[in-house]
Design a protein around this motif. Structure first.
Motif, PDB file in Angstrom:
ATOM      1  N   ILE A 213      33.791 -26.470  30.405  1.00 59.36           N
ATOM      2  CA  ILE A 213      34.973 -26.181  31.202  1.00 59.36           C
ATOM      3  C   ILE A 213      34.685 -25.116  32.251  1.00 59.36           C
ATOM      4  O   ILE A 213      34.207 -24.031  31.935  1.00 59.36           O
TER       5      ILE A 213
ATOM      6  N   PRO B 293      39.149 -33.322  35.093  1.00 58.64           N
ATOM      7  CA  PRO B 293      39.896 -32.492  34.140  1.00 58.64           C
ATOM      8  C   PRO B 293      39.089 -31.369  33.509  1.00 58.64           C
ATOM      9  O   PRO B 293      39.660 -30.527  32.835  1.00 58.64           O
ATOM     10  N   ARG B 294      37.783 -31.330  33.743  1.00 57.23           N
ATOM     11  CA  ARG B 294      37.016 -30.233  33.160  1.00 57.23           C
ATOM     12  C   ARG B 294      37.273 -28.913  33.879  1.00 57.23           C
ATOM     13  O   ARG B 294      36.812 -27.864  33.452  1.00 57.23           O
TER      14      ARG B 294
ATOM     15  N   ARG C 271      39.706 -25.907  34.854  1.00 57.30           N
ATOM     16  CA  ARG C 271      40.959 -25.201  34.661  1.00 57.30           C
ATOM     17  C   ARG C 271      41.299 -24.558  36.003  1.00 57.30           C
ATOM     18  O   ARG C 271      40.401 -24.034  36.674  1.00 57.30           O
ATOM     19  N   ILE C 272      42.549 -24.613  36.381  1.00 60.66           N
ATOM     20  CA  ILE C 272      42.931 -24.177  37.715  1.00 60.66           C
ATOM     21  C   ILE C 272      43.871 -22.975  37.634  1.00 60.66           C
ATOM     22  O   ILE C 272      44.943 -23.056  37.045  1.00 60.66           O
ATOM     23  N   ASP C 273      43.422 -21.865  38.167  1.00 56.74           N
ATOM     24  CA  ASP C 273      44.262 -20.671  38.224  1.00 56.74           C
ATOM     25  C   ASP C 273      44.628 -20.403  39.682  1.00 56.74           C
ATOM     26  O   ASP C 273      43.756 -20.108  40.500  1.00 56.74           O
TER      27      ASP C 273
ATOM     28  N   LYS D 273      52.886 -15.575  37.012  1.00 51.24           N
ATOM     29  CA  LYS D 273      53.144 -15.967  35.636  1.00 51.24           C
ATOM     30  C   LYS D 273      53.696 -17.395  35.591  1.00 51.24           C
ATOM     31  O   LYS D 273      53.316 -18.184  34.732  1.00 51.24           O
ATOM     32  N   GLN D 274      54.572 -17.698  36.531  1.00 54.78           N
ATOM     33  CA  GLN D 274      55.103 -19.068  36.583  1.00 54.78           C
ATOM     34  C   GLN D 274      54.010 -20.081  36.870  1.00 54.78           C
ATOM     35  O   GLN D 274      53.944 -21.138  36.254  1.00 54.78           O
TER      36      GLN D 274
ATOM     37  N   GLY E  50      50.974 -19.933  36.218  1.00 58.15           N
ATOM     38  CA  GLY E  50      50.010 -20.057  35.138  1.00 58.15           C
ATOM     39  C   GLY E  50      50.577 -20.718  33.897  1.00 58.15           C
ATOM     40  O   GLY E  50      49.862 -20.910  32.921  1.00 58.15           O
ATOM     41  N   ASP E  51      51.844 -21.059  33.925  1.00 59.05           N
ATOM     42  CA  ASP E  51      52.516 -21.582  32.732  1.00 59.05           C
ATOM     43  C   ASP E  51      52.537 -23.113  32.792  1.00 59.05           C
ATOM     44  O   ASP E  51      53.297 -23.697  33.550  1.00 59.05           O
ATOM     45  N   LYS E  52      51.702 -23.753  31.985  1.00 57.18           N
ATOM     46  CA  LYS E  52      51.563 -25.217  32.113  1.00 57.18           C
ATOM     47  C   LYS E  52      52.860 -25.943  31.788  1.00 57.18           C
ATOM     48  O   LYS E  52      53.138 -27.000  32.341  1.00 57.18           O
TER      49      LYS E  52
END
Lengths: 201, 432
Positions: free
Chosen positions: A117, A151-152, A154-156, A172-173, A175-177
């Motif tokens: 990942i 999909p490997r 992760r998106i910040d 915060k919003q 980052g909230d899946k």
């Protein structure tokens, strides 16, 4: 009309000053990357990607037949994916408004030999410190990358520190899946995002 | 690692979009999986195939579901959806609920672990009632085991408690609004009418009825990010700490205090940690029994409870921890999250014998901390880890369930059931 906007007179960067690969025409689609956008991102990529398999990957754990070669994805490619997203209130791209900037895109490789990942971090610079559309822009960037990248990743997606009065709340919003997933079932919001992304395809 | 997590099966067919969570039936060898395609899929843990499904009740993703623990002669499932409503669904089922009671009803066919196709046609899930009230997405819900109560929680920052007066008649008995952000999860204590909730505001709250009104009796602060899951431990002492033979006085005292304090609570968070919380028993002549109702002493004493953080589990996760499950059989915790790892932890007595005593384990001066034995006596150890559990996808949920397939190795064996963004539900064994 313009008076209603958060920032009626944003600074617009000349298109020729935007970062691009010197060796390629900036408007030309990079076929390898976009192939993977059209085809389902997982489980397999188009065969022609073979020559792009990175050495970093070949010696990593690939005990699984489904393991396909990974194409290299760098910051420029991430930039290319999101730079043309249209601002929700200006007829300009996020790149030309300097909301999206190449130096603010980073990619972290897998943290261990076993992990597959990688993490893409995009820091956005809102046009004003109180731009009420920060969340929508961030959502558009996140959705664009979720749809385009394998999909490997992760998106910040975050607002750059010090650029926005409510950056922490917006971050915060974003980052909230669960919130992102629920937002993408909200028809109105989906319409706005689709409109912003219409310039990407 | 002393143990290995091995794949046993992937339930078929998978959901073709994100699956959120899977919930084992209280008695039958089945799980209900909440899917983003607005359906619930019921899978058999005996043959790992889909047995039935619930569709058409919700307009948006189903985020979570909960089985009613004591339904008689039928299965009752509550579903919580992003469409802000909760649904109650029923299906006659031999073996559901109490075994004796089930026989009193004349069933047309047995279903437990049965073969899929016939069941699906003969035995549909019946929509019973819809619970409206929340303003936005329902994130989690749960039935109490000690009373006919259902709790739901939502992005609208509230927790609702519903009382089932008679079948399909649910009355709102409380709307709890102290949280300052989305309420992500709710969990009931197995021993008393005590509800825990975790929130986007990084806090955990505990709720109890005070005379006539439900109110917050404790707030647990410590997490540095959204609290994604909370769960109480079993009411009975289980696992590595269950045996009392050969314990020293200090260890026995710890177990006594734990029995007095009641089940502990665990939580996991976006801050990548899992934490254990315990109640500090009050100084008083009589002690809570931990059974059924709160003892009468509460009525005369302060309503507020004091809860403190007892432990942080070993840091293994590298991204948000979305869910965990605290085994009622072994006391082990299994966690999972955005990094795609499955981690199993076990609580043990610290090794304090002879030369093995480590510096950190040095006992306090005699008498110094006599009153609060606990910290330092036990330790949590990660006993098994697996990576890439759902390939490269995020894993949204993990839960212990009784092993029910033909290759079960011993009585009481448990499997781990995980649910991922790839839409798959996977079953794992723990091999030691």
């Amino acid at each position: 009309m313009d008076a209603d906007k958060d920032n009626p007179n944003p600074t617009i960067v000349n298109a020729s000053d935007l970062p691009s690969r010197r060796r390629s025409n900036p408007t030309a689609k990079r076929p390898t990357l976009f192939d993977s956008l059209i085809a389902p991102a997982y489980p397999s990529y188009a065969v022609p990607l073979d020559d792009l398999s990175s050495p970093e990957v070949s010696d990593a754990a690939s005990d699984d037949e489904e393991d396909t070669p990974r194409e290299e994805i760098d910051a420029q490619e991430i930039y290319d994916l999101i730079s043309s997203i249209q601002d929700p209130e200006h007829p300009n791209s996020l790149a030309s408004l300097a909301v999206v900037n190449l130096p603010d895109i980073s990619i972290s490789p897998p943290s261990s030999p076993n992990s597959r990942i990688s993490t893409v971090t995009v820091l956005l610079t809102p046009t004003t410190a109180h731009c009420s559309l920060g969340t929508v822009i961030g959502l558009a960037v996140r959705v664009r990358l979720e749809n385009a990248l394998p999909p490997r990743f992760r998106i910040d997606v975050r607002l750059k520190e010090g650029t926005h009065t409510t950056a922490d709340a917006v971050n915060k919003q974003l980052g909230d899946k669960e919130r992102v997933a629920a937002a993408m079932e909200n028809g109105t919001l989906v319409g706005v995002i689709r409109n912003m992304l219409s310039t990407c395809e | 690692m002393p143990a290995t997590i091995s794949p046993l099966a992937t339930l078929t067919p998978p959901c073709n979009s994100r699956a959120w969570s899977s919930h084992p039936h209280p008695h039958l060898p089945i799980v209900a999986t909440a899917c983003s395609d607005k359906t619930v899929r019921i899978y058999s843990l005996t043959n790992f195939a889909q047995q039935s499904s619930i569709a058409g009740g919700h307009k948006r993703s189903i985020r979570s579901c909960a089985w009613k623990p004591n339904s008689v002669g039928e299965s009752v499932l509550a579903t919580g959806s992003f469409d802000a409503s909760a649904g109650i669904w029923r299906r006659w089922e031999e073996g559901a609920g109490k075994a004796e009671a089930a026989r009193e009803v004349d069933f047309t066919s047995g279903l437990a672990g049965g073969d899929g196709a016939a069941d699906e046609e003969d035995e549909e899930w019946r929509f019973a009632v819809i619970l409206d009230g929340h303003d936005s997405e329902i994130k989690s819900l749960g039935f109490a085991t000690t009373a006919p109560l259902l709790a739901t929680c939502s992005r609208d920052k509230s927790v609702w408690i519903w009382e089932e007066l008679e079948d399909d008649n649910f009355e709102t008995v409380a709307v709890l609004q102290e949280h300052e952000g989305d309420v992500k999860c709710v969990a009931w204590s197995p021993a008393e009418e005590l509800l825990a909730s975790g929130s986007y505001d990084d806090q955990i709250r505990l709720w109890r009825e005070d005379v006539d009104d439900w109110a917050c009796c404790a707030m647990l602060e410590g997490h540095k990010g959204t609290v994604w899951w909370v769960e109480f431990e079993s009411a009975e002492r289980v696992g590595a700490l269950a045996k009392t033979d050969g314990l020293n006085d200090e260890q026995k005292a710890l177990l006594d205090v734990r029995d007095t304090a009641g089940p502990r609570l665990a939580s996991c968070s976006d801050d990548m940690t899992l934490r254990i919380w315990k109640r500090v028993p009050k100084e008083k002549p009589s002690e809570p029994t931990g059974q059924g109702k709160m003892p009468s002493i509460w009525k005369n004493k302060d309503f507020d409870e004091e809860w403190v953080q007892e432990a942080i589990l070993p840091q293994v996760h590298e991204r948000a921890v979305y869910a965990f499950s605290w085994s009622k059989k072994t006391g082990r915790i299994v966690s999972t999250g955005s990094d795609g790892k499955i981690v199993v932890y076990e609580e043990r007595w610290c090794n304090r014998s002879g030369a093995d005593v480590a510096m950190r384990d040095v006992s306090p001066a005699p008498g110094a901390e006599e009153k609060v034995p606990g910290s330092g006596l036990t330790e949590w150890v990660a006993v098994a880890v697996t990576e890439n559990a759902h390939d490269v996808f995020e894993v949204n949920h993990a839960v212990w369930a009784p092993r029910s397939d033909k290759d079960k190795r011993y009585d009481g064996e448990e499997v781990i059931v995980t649910t991922g963004d790839d839409g798959e539900v996977k079953v794992w064994t723990l091999d030691e």
